[in-house]
Structure formats: C-alpha cells, structure tokens
Enzyme design. Structure first.
Site, PDB file in Angstrom:
ATOM      1  N   ASP A 192      13.449  33.339  89.460  1.00 64.89           N
ATOM      2  CA  ASP A 192      12.113  33.895  89.241  1.00 64.89           C
ATOM      3  C   ASP A 192      12.199  35.316  88.682  1.00 64.89           C
ATOM      4  O   ASP A 192      13.140  36.049  88.975  1.00 64.89           O
ATOM      5  CB  ASP A 192      11.367  33.880  90.583  1.00 64.89           C
ATOM      6  CG  ASP A 192       9.865  33.958  90.398  1.00 64.89           C
ATOM      7  OD1 ASP A 192       9.391  33.923  89.235  1.00 64.89           O
ATOM      8  OD2 ASP A 192       9.163  34.055  91.422  1.00 64.89           O
ATOM      9  N   GLY A 222       9.514  36.648  83.402  1.00 65.28           N
ATOM     10  CA  GLY A 222       8.340  37.219  82.728  1.00 65.28           C
ATOM     11  C   GLY A 222       8.212  38.698  83.022  1.00 65.28           C
ATOM     12  O   GLY A 222       8.033  39.518  82.111  1.00 65.28           O
ATOM     13  N   ARG A 260       7.136  37.535  77.151  1.00 63.38           N
ATOM     14  CA  ARG A 260       7.699  36.802  78.296  1.00 63.38           C
ATOM     15  C   ARG A 260       8.872  35.919  77.884  1.00 63.38           C
ATOM     16  O   ARG A 260       9.844  35.743  78.621  1.00 63.38           O
ATOM     17  CB  ARG A 260       6.617  35.915  78.934  1.00 63.38           C
ATOM     18  CG  ARG A 260       5.491  36.672  79.593  1.00 63.38           C
ATOM     19  CD  ARG A 260       4.434  35.706  80.115  1.00 63.38           C
ATOM     20  NE  ARG A 260       4.997  34.719  81.023  1.00 63.38           N
ATOM     21  CZ  ARG A 260       5.270  34.936  82.305  1.00 63.38           C
ATOM     22  NH1 ARG A 260       5.012  36.103  82.827  1.00 63.38           N
ATOM     23  NH2 ARG A 260       5.778  33.985  83.061  1.00 63.38           N
ATOM     24  N   ASN A 300       4.570  24.036  86.019  1.00 66.62           N
ATOM     25  CA  ASN A 300       4.757  24.963  84.895  1.00 66.62           C
ATOM     26  C   ASN A 300       4.081  24.485  83.610  1.00 66.62           C
ATOM     27  O   ASN A 300       3.869  25.271  82.686  1.00 66.62           O
ATOM     28  CB  ASN A 300       6.245  25.240  84.633  1.00 66.62           C
ATOM     29  CG  ASN A 300       6.876  26.163  85.641  1.00 66.62           C
ATOM     30  OD1 ASN A 300       8.086  26.140  85.880  1.00 66.62           O
ATOM     31  ND2 ASN A 300       6.075  27.028  86.264  1.00 66.62           N
TER      32      ASN A 300
HETATM   33  C1  FPP Z   1      10.386  31.822  86.421  1.00 66.10           C
HETATM   34  O1  FPP Z   1      10.115  33.125  85.967  1.00 66.10           O
HETATM   35  C2  FPP Z   1      11.251  31.142  85.464  1.00 66.10           C
HETATM   36  C3  FPP Z   1      10.943  29.986  84.811  1.00 66.10           C
HETATM   37  C4  FPP Z   1       9.646  29.283  84.974  1.00 66.10           C
HETATM   38  C5  FPP Z   1      11.868  29.406  83.835  1.00 66.10           C
HETATM   39  C6  FPP Z   1      13.322  29.447  84.201  1.00 66.10           C
HETATM   40  C7  FPP Z   1      14.090  29.266  82.978  1.00 66.10           C
HETATM   41  C8  FPP Z   1      15.213  29.903  82.612  1.00 66.10           C
HETATM   42  C9  FPP Z   1      15.964  30.844  83.462  1.00 66.10           C
HETATM   43  C10 FPP Z   1      15.668  29.642  81.240  1.00 66.10           C
HETATM   44  C11 FPP Z   1      16.947  28.929  81.105  1.00 66.10           C
HETATM   45  C12 FPP Z   1      17.099  27.673  81.803  1.00 66.10           C
HETATM   46  C13 FPP Z   1      17.831  26.660  81.302  1.00 66.10           C
HETATM   47  C14 FPP Z   1      18.058  25.454  82.128  1.00 66.10           C
HETATM   48  C15 FPP Z   1      18.404  26.693  79.956  1.00 66.10           C
HETATM   49  P1  FPP Z   1       8.640  33.501  85.612  1.00 66.10           P
HETATM   50  O2  FPP Z   1       8.390  33.196  84.185  1.00 66.10           O
HETATM   51  O3  FPP Z   1       7.699  32.821  86.554  1.00 66.10           O
HETATM   52  O4  FPP Z   1       8.634  35.039  85.848  1.00 66.10           O
HETATM   53  P2  FPP Z   1       7.431  35.912  86.403  1.00 66.10           P
HETATM   54  O5  FPP Z   1       7.179  35.437  87.816  1.00 66.10           O
HETATM   55  O6  FPP Z   1       7.978  37.291  86.351  1.00 66.10           O
HETATM   56  O7  FPP Z   1       6.267  35.714  85.505  1.00 66.10           O
END
Ligand code: FPP
Length: 236
Positions: free
Chosen positions: A17, A20, A30, A65
């Site tokens: 997490d 973003g 993001r 998501n």
């Molecule tokens: C959560 O952070 C992250 C995700 C929804 C995506 C996770 C994906 C990766 C780490 C990319 C690579 C993965 C692979 C398998 C190639 P968030 O976007 O919710 O962050 P925030 O809470 O700060 O908005």
C-alpha cells in the site's frame, strides 16, 4: 505447516500500500507510484525468497480496485502485462515459480495471456513460490471454494466427514500453507479482504513506509520484529 518462532517464516504476505501517496508526495501522477512499486517488488521479492521464505503472496489488485478511475485501472493492467512478459526476469533466474490467485472474470485476454505466459515459464521452478493476488478478494476466495466443495459433494467426489480446516485448503485458489507473517505498508491498519482463511494465526506487522520505499533493509527489520513474537496458536 507453519514454522516455529526461531525459523524463517514459511509464508509471508504483503499488502503493498501507498504507491499513490508516494507519487503524490513527489508531485507525480499516481501511476508513477505503481511503476516504482513494481521495481521495488522485483528486488524485494527476490530478497525475501532468498532469505529462505518459501511462499510470498502479494496483493497486486483487489476485486474492489476496478472501482478506481479507468486511467488508473488501464495503467495497472498494462503494467502487469509488461511485467509478466518482459520483466520479472529475476524471478525466473532465481528459479521461483509464479502462481496467481483471484477471479479470472473482468481481466482482458491480454492480461490473462501474460499471466499464463509467466506461469508456464516458471512452473517447474522449485526454489520458492511468488503468489500474485490479482482481481482477488478473500471473501470471494472462500465463496469460490464453497462452490467447488458443493460441486464435489454433488458429484459424489467428497465425503463431508473428511472436510476439515486442513482439507479446506485444497479448495482455495492455490493450495498454499497458512500465512506466518503479514506485512502492510503505508500506515493503514486493516487487512482489506486479503487472504482471510490463510491469515487466521498470522503475525501482523504494519509499517509507515510507502511501498515503493519498502526495501530489503526494511524487510529485515520486520523479520527481527517477527522473531521477537511468541506464537502460541491459541495455546499458552
Ligand atoms: C496500493 O497502493 C497498490 C495497488 C492497488 C497496486 C499494487 C501494484 C503494484 C505494487 C505494481 C506492481 C505489481 C505487479 C504484480 C507487477 P495505492 O494505490 O492504494 O496507494 P495509496 O493508498 O497511497 O493511494
């Protein structure tokens, strides 16, 4: 199946997490956080599995998501294709087997093909397993397992007396062992519908670091914290 406190955790799971927020903090889009997160994942994944951890499960994309903006969903899907077809070489080099957990609906053929490609390329690898949870939900996994159980029972393939906490695992997306250590980055204190069945007795560590900055050194600090825990599994 789980190992004793002095041993390296057998199954580690990470809720990656903060991508973003990592990007926003730097005035970037993001998507740049996701890109950086994917680079972190490749280095970190190899480090963790080289430490002796046998299974690493990561939350790449939840069923929820899909509610994000089309731009962000499209970016993530393209990033997955890119990673599974061109990158992720280090996992292959280290003989790590890649498997996926999650529902196949909602995913494009391009994404499904890229998943099949990396699964096929790595299926004979035996050094460790990287379980990528994509279009995944923990409650959905339990529902899907229940449907398979009902079907097996209906077809006379299952004696209900043999169904118990251990045999239930066979009906989950991948027959992986319980999670010993769960890590969530970015300061959020929730499990967000991640591997609910497998997490019944896992130790949990929450760190404030945003995932793109969660490097091998930080993992080693979390591991020290894990070794200090007294795992009782409900006993005393
Ligand atoms: C959560 O952070 C992250 C995700 C929804 C995506 C996770 C994906 C990766 C780490 C990319 C690579 C993965 C692979 C398998 C190639 P968030 O976007 O919710 O962050 P925030 O809470 O700060 O908005």
């Amino acid at each position: 199946m789980s190992q004793d406190i002095k041993n390296v955790p057998y199954h580690v799971a990470i809720i990656m997490d903060g991508n973003g927020r990592w990007a926003q903090q730097r005035g970037l889009k993001r998507s740049m956080g996701h890109l950086e997160g994917s680079k972190t994942l490749e280095k970190l994944g190899v480090h963790i599995l080289k430490k002796g951890v046998k299974v690493l499960s990561i939350f790449a994309f939840s069923v929820e998501n899909f509610k994000r903006s089309k731009e962000e969903v499209d970016y993530l899907m393209n990033l997955f294709v890119e990673m599974f077809t061109k990158n992720f070489k280090s996992f292959q080099k280290e003989h790590i087997k890649v498997v996926f957990s999650g529902r196949k609906n909602m995913l494009s053929n391009e994404v499904l093909n890229s998943m099949n490609e990396i699964q096929k390329k790595t299926e004979d690898n035996t050094k460790g397993i990287l379980n990528i949870c994509l279009n995944y939900g923990g409650q959905e996994e339990i529902i899907d397992a229940s449907k398979k159980i009902a079907l097996d029972y209906h077809n006379g393939k299952l004696d209900l007396e043999t169904l118990n906490k251990e045999t239930f695992y066979k009906y989950l997306y991948n027959n992986l062992p319980p999670i010993d250590l769960l890590i969530r980055t970015s300061g959020e204190l929730r499990i967000s519908n991640f591997m609910l069945y497998q997490m019944a007795y896992s130790e949990m560590v929450f760190t404030n670091t945003y995932f793109p900055d969660f490097n091998s050194k930080e993992f080693d600090i979390v591991l020290e914290e894990y070794y200090k825990r007294n795992r009782r599994f409900g006993g005393n």
